[in-house]
Design a protein around this motif. Structure first.
Motif, PDB file in Angstrom:
ATOM      1  N   UNK A 137       0.839  -1.203   0.000  1.00  0.00           N
ATOM      2  CA  UNK A 137       0.000   0.000   0.000  1.00  0.00           C
ATOM      3  C   UNK A 137       0.872   1.250   0.000  1.00  0.00           C
ATOM      4  N   UNK A 138       1.888   1.260   0.836  1.00  0.00           N
ATOM      5  CA  UNK A 138       2.763   2.435   0.935  1.00  0.00           C
ATOM      6  C   UNK A 138       3.454   2.725  -0.386  1.00  0.00           C
ATOM      7  N   UNK A 139       4.118   1.703  -0.958  1.00  0.00           N
ATOM      8  CA  UNK A 139       4.888   1.913  -2.180  1.00  0.00           C
ATOM      9  C   UNK A 139       3.993   2.282  -3.354  1.00  0.00           C
ATOM     10  N   UNK A 140       2.843   1.596  -3.464  1.00  0.00           N
ATOM     11  CA  UNK A 140       1.935   1.886  -4.570  1.00  0.00           C
ATOM     12  C   UNK A 140       1.360   3.294  -4.457  1.00  0.00           C
ATOM     13  N   UNK A 141       1.025   3.711  -3.234  1.00  0.00           N
ATOM     14  CA  UNK A 141       0.494   5.058  -3.023  1.00  0.00           C
ATOM     15  C   UNK A 141       1.518   6.125  -3.441  1.00  0.00           C
ATOM     16  N   UNK A 142       2.792   5.897  -3.130  1.00  0.00           N
ATOM     17  CA  UNK A 142       3.831   6.861  -3.491  1.00  0.00           C
ATOM     18  C   UNK A 142       4.015   6.931  -5.006  1.00  0.00           C
ATOM     19  N   UNK A 143       3.955   5.771  -5.668  1.00  0.00           N
ATOM     20  CA  UNK A 143       4.115   5.752  -7.124  1.00  0.00           C
ATOM     21  C   UNK A 143       2.952   6.444  -7.827  1.00  0.00           C
ATOM     22  N   UNK A 144       1.753   6.265  -7.291  1.00  0.00           N
ATOM     23  CA  UNK A 144       0.563   6.826  -7.936  1.00  0.00           C
ATOM     24  C   UNK A 144       0.217   8.221  -7.435  1.00  0.00           C
TER      25      UNK A 144
ATOM     26  N   UNK B 297      -6.420   1.268 -20.952  1.00  0.00           N
ATOM     27  CA  UNK B 297      -6.038   1.338 -22.359  1.00  0.00           C
ATOM     28  C   UNK B 297      -4.522   1.361 -22.528  1.00  0.00           C
ATOM     29  N   UNK B 298      -3.818   1.955 -21.553  1.00  0.00           N
ATOM     30  CA  UNK B 298      -2.359   2.074 -21.631  1.00  0.00           C
ATOM     31  C   UNK B 298      -1.707   1.141 -20.619  1.00  0.00           C
ATOM     32  N   UNK B 299      -0.572   0.596 -21.014  1.00  0.00           N
ATOM     33  CA  UNK B 299       0.186  -0.280 -20.117  1.00  0.00           C
ATOM     34  C   UNK B 299       1.091   0.571 -19.243  1.00  0.00           C
ATOM     35  N   UNK B 300       0.956   0.421 -17.918  1.00  0.00           N
ATOM     36  CA  UNK B 300       1.798   1.144 -16.972  1.00  0.00           C
ATOM     37  C   UNK B 300       2.600   0.142 -16.159  1.00  0.00           C
ATOM     38  N   UNK B 301       3.381   0.673 -15.226  1.00  0.00           N
ATOM     39  CA  UNK B 301       4.184  -0.206 -14.370  1.00  0.00           C
ATOM     40  C   UNK B 301       3.308  -1.107 -13.524  1.00  0.00           C
ATOM     41  N   UNK B 302       2.106  -0.628 -13.187  1.00  0.00           N
ATOM     42  CA  UNK B 302       1.255  -1.364 -12.258  1.00  0.00           C
ATOM     43  C   UNK B 302       0.120  -2.115 -12.929  1.00  0.00           C
ATOM     44  N   UNK B 303      -0.321  -1.700 -14.105  1.00  0.00           N
ATOM     45  CA  UNK B 303      -1.506  -2.331 -14.698  1.00  0.00           C
ATOM     46  C   UNK B 303      -1.492  -2.180 -16.209  1.00  0.00           C
ATOM     47  N   UNK B 304      -2.511  -2.804 -16.825  1.00  0.00           N
ATOM     48  CA  UNK B 304      -2.675  -2.695 -18.260  1.00  0.00           C
ATOM     49  C   UNK B 304      -2.323  -3.962 -19.019  1.00  0.00           C
TER      50      UNK B 304
END
Length: 709
Positions: A400-407, A526-533
């Protein structure tokens, strides 16, 4: 290097890094680390440094040493105000490095990771700490992290020089380890390796700790003669911080020391509060303990024998520690397999067909006692394998911490029911699915901005709730967020584009639509990102959970959030079940999934215009599954009045199953359907596994979930 040493190193470092990660996340939520946390981080880094240096993993040892020095400075300079955000980032970066290197070691690869960026960050942080603590400019080096005279080592010397303790003392020490900790000689070697940083010479008994002398150390402890100019408290703190030290006794040799009054006897780890003293400026990663050969008889000085180690100041705590031992999980797996074979053997004896029609009172009494004892043994073995799910849940705090910082989002994780226990094998399969679910909630669920959440009447920070609870023989895990929820229209559009729709869209329920996101390659981004797509996240969730006999369901309310329900069995090993017969075949149904069995009446049977059979049960109508028709079994019992009806349920869904007769209760050792069968005909609908019965025949286990949903 022995496999035992390597396994112990990996095990201890995994445990320590998990604890360190938990401490750092907890401290970040609290706005900074308190003194207890600081001491804990210092101890963990000290232990990692020592064990890695002993195993000659220099990169791990060097990084742990620098972080240890940083926390030493923080601990000794209470007036400084550290940048806890930066320090937390550094420690978490180091944790990732440790995990990466340990993973390499497990795969038999060299530990050769690059830690230069992390060392640079530590050096800059130390510069900031030195300025904050107003330490004189000549107290530190360049902070490059590559020489022995850097800021943190020099800071230690400045602090300790005030004591004026430059007298060479000889400390006599005897150390005993916790019973059952194993590799006592290597643990003693690690302590000597660490102490050698602060000593001119160390003599040990046994003399060569790298030889197999564990039995001697267990019986008599390891005896050290330490020639050092550092204060006694420093030596005590190094020993007390070592893992698995039960008790130790340390005295100062009066003939070689100017201040014997400073040496309290009978110290235990609990009596020795950590206090750093003047260390020698030597590299931990390259220093080997100096094992001095036994002197010639002419040089031996008559010394009184070392006293017996004193009882710890807190005997109750020490006794509690001794009640726990580490066991290789492979041994538990073998024990569980053996227990399964015992259950089958007992069933073969008690249900032996040769005993039919015989009146054997003594045998009946003995068999009842045998069943009772094997049942209790089974329960104990099962309980040994059960672990609280808390360790897996707390790992998600980092996600949660790391993903929140990235987003660039704010979110908090709320954990409920962490004391719920699950089989070790199940827990091993939970980490990846939960990680993907959390990331999915953070990326797709939680709104992109605080303003959007506030306008929707929600708190600025998103909330993700992880909850576990028991439900019969299963554990249910809920992972919910208070974000945007799933969009039925968006999912249907993507499903239509991927050719997944098999019937008109208006015939799909919301739950059926939501299940599309579990398909491989399905993503609404629609776009591929580091976390999804890429469409691999929720697909991994479904595959991993189904691999351990579990199921995944989705529920969502647009604008309010989404909930993922994971249902997994408590264990995969032994199943309490009811045996039924259909023709010449026998099947097993898990006992906890059976609501009721009864003889049906013809007036309760309903046949709709399409020929589907249903039965009225307690005022409600349920569909009927004829097992002989489902599995293609020949039987003479086709009329409902001649057979038995079993009401089975799963997750509030109920179905009536029609069989020939009830046979009795059965303990089933669950085995998967053999691969050579599934590879040829695929997964069998309505069957979840198989087992061996007491008479040697094979029985199939009914998959209640597939029949009720």
């Amino acid at each position: 290097m022995s496999n035992d040493m390597l396994e112990m190193f990996i095990f201890e470092n995994v445990q320590l890094t998990e604890k360190l990660e938990e401490v750092m996340i907890e401290g970040e939520h609290a706005g900074g680390l308190n003194s207890e946390h600081i001491n804990e981080v210092f101890r963990i880094m000290h232990t990692i440094k020592g064990s890695a240096a002993m195993m000659e993993y220099d990169e791990i040892a060097a990084l742990a040493h620098k972080i240890e020095d940083m926390f030493f400075f923080i601990r000794e300079h209470g007036e400084a105000e550290p940048d806890w955000g930066e320090i937390t980032d550094i420690c978490l970066e180091a944790i990732d490095f440790f995990k990466q290197e340990v993973s390499k070691i497990q795969d038999g690869k060299p530990s050769d990771g690059d830690m230069s960026e992390t060392l640079d960050r530590i050096a800059k942080c130390m510069d900031s700490l030195l300025n904050e603590g107003q330490v004189p400019e000549n107290s530190g080096g360049e902070g490059s992290g590559e020489n022995d005279g850097d800021e943190d080592d020099q800071a230690k010397e400045n602090l300790e020089a005030e004591d004026g303790l430059n007298v060479l003392n000889v400390y006599k020490c005897q150390i005993f380890f916790e019973p059952g900790c194993k590799m006592e000689n290597i643990r003693a070697y690690t302590i000597v390796s660490t102490l050698n940083e602060y000593a001119d010479k160390i003599e040990t008994e046994p003399h060569d700790l790298l030889e197999d002398c564990s039995d001697e150390i267990i019986a008599s402890g390891v005896k050290l003669s330490i020639h050092s100019s550092v204060p006694l408290k420093k030596i005590e703190s190094v020993i007390s911080e070592a893992l698995f030290v039960k008790t130790f006794d340390i005295v100062v040799d009066g003939e070689n020391n100017a201040s014997p009054a400073d040496a309290p006897a009978g110290k235990s780890p609990e009596d020795a509060p950590p206090k750093e003293a003047k260390p020698k400026k030597k590299k931990a990663k390259s220093k080997k303990p100096e094992i001095v050969e036994e002197p010639t008889p002419a040089a031996v000085v008559e010394e009184p024998p070392l006293p017996i180690p004193a009882v710890p100041a807190e005997p109750q705590a020490a006794e509690i520690k001794q009640r726990f031992i580490s066991v290789n999980v492979d041994k538990l797996d073998k024990l569980m397999d053996l227990m399964g074979e015992i259950v089958i053997s007992v069933s073969m004896v008690v249900n032996n067909p040769d005993l039919d029609g015989l009146e054997l009172d003594n045998f009946e009494k003995a068999s009842v006692q045998l069943l009772k004892n094997t049942g209790e043994l089974q329960d104990i073995i099962m309980s040994v394998r059960m672990l609280p799910i808390s360790s897996t849940f707390h790992k998600m705090s980092r996600i949660v911490r790391d993903t929140a910082k990235k987003l660039g989002k704010e979110a908090e994780l709320v954990i409920l029911g962490e004391e719920t226990e699950v089989d070790k094998n199940i827990i091993d399969h939970l980490s990846d699915p939960l990680m993907h679910i959390i990331r999915n909630s953070m990326d797709h669920g939680i709104e992109d901005s605080k303003e959007e959440r506030i306008n929707a009447g929600k708190p600025p920070a998103g909330k993700i709730v992880l909850e576990a609870r028991n439900s019969g023989s299963d554990v249910i895990i809920y992972c919910s967020d208070d974000g945007k929820g799933l969009s039925r229209e968006k999912i249907l559009n993507k499903a239509r584009a991927n050719g997944l729709l098999a019937r008109p869209e208006n015939e799909y329920t919301d739950k059926e639509v939501y299940q599309f996101i579990m398909n491989a390659g399905f993503s609404t981004n629609d776009a591929v990102t580091e976390l999804s797509g890429r469409g691999v996240g929720m697909d991994v969730v479904k595959k991993n959970i189904e691999k351990v006999g579990g199921s995944v369901d989705l529920d969502s309310s647009p604008g309010e959030g989404m909930t993922v329900n994971i249902r997994i069995p408590l264990t995969l090993a032994i199943l309490q079940s009811i045996e039924i017969s259909v023709g010449k075949n026998n099947y097993l149904i898990p006992t906890l999934n059976i609501r009721e069995t009864y003889k049906p009446k013809s007036e309760n049977i309903i046949i709709d215009p399409d020929g589907n059979e249903m039965i009225m049960y307690r005022g409600e109508c349920f569909s009927i599954v004829r097992l002989h028709s489902l599995f293609g079994v020949d039987t003479e019992i086709e009329q409902f009045e001649d057979g038995i009806m079993i009401m089975i349920e799963d997750d509030d869904c109920m179905t009536a199953v029609f069989a020939d007769a009830l046979v009795g209760e059965q303990q089933a050792v669950v085995k998967p359907i053999p691969n050579f069968i599934t590879e040829r005909i695929g997964q069998i609908y309505g069957i979840s596994g198989c087992t061996l019965l007491g008479d040697g025949s094979i029985s199939l286990i009914i998959d209640v979930k597939s029949l009720t949903h």
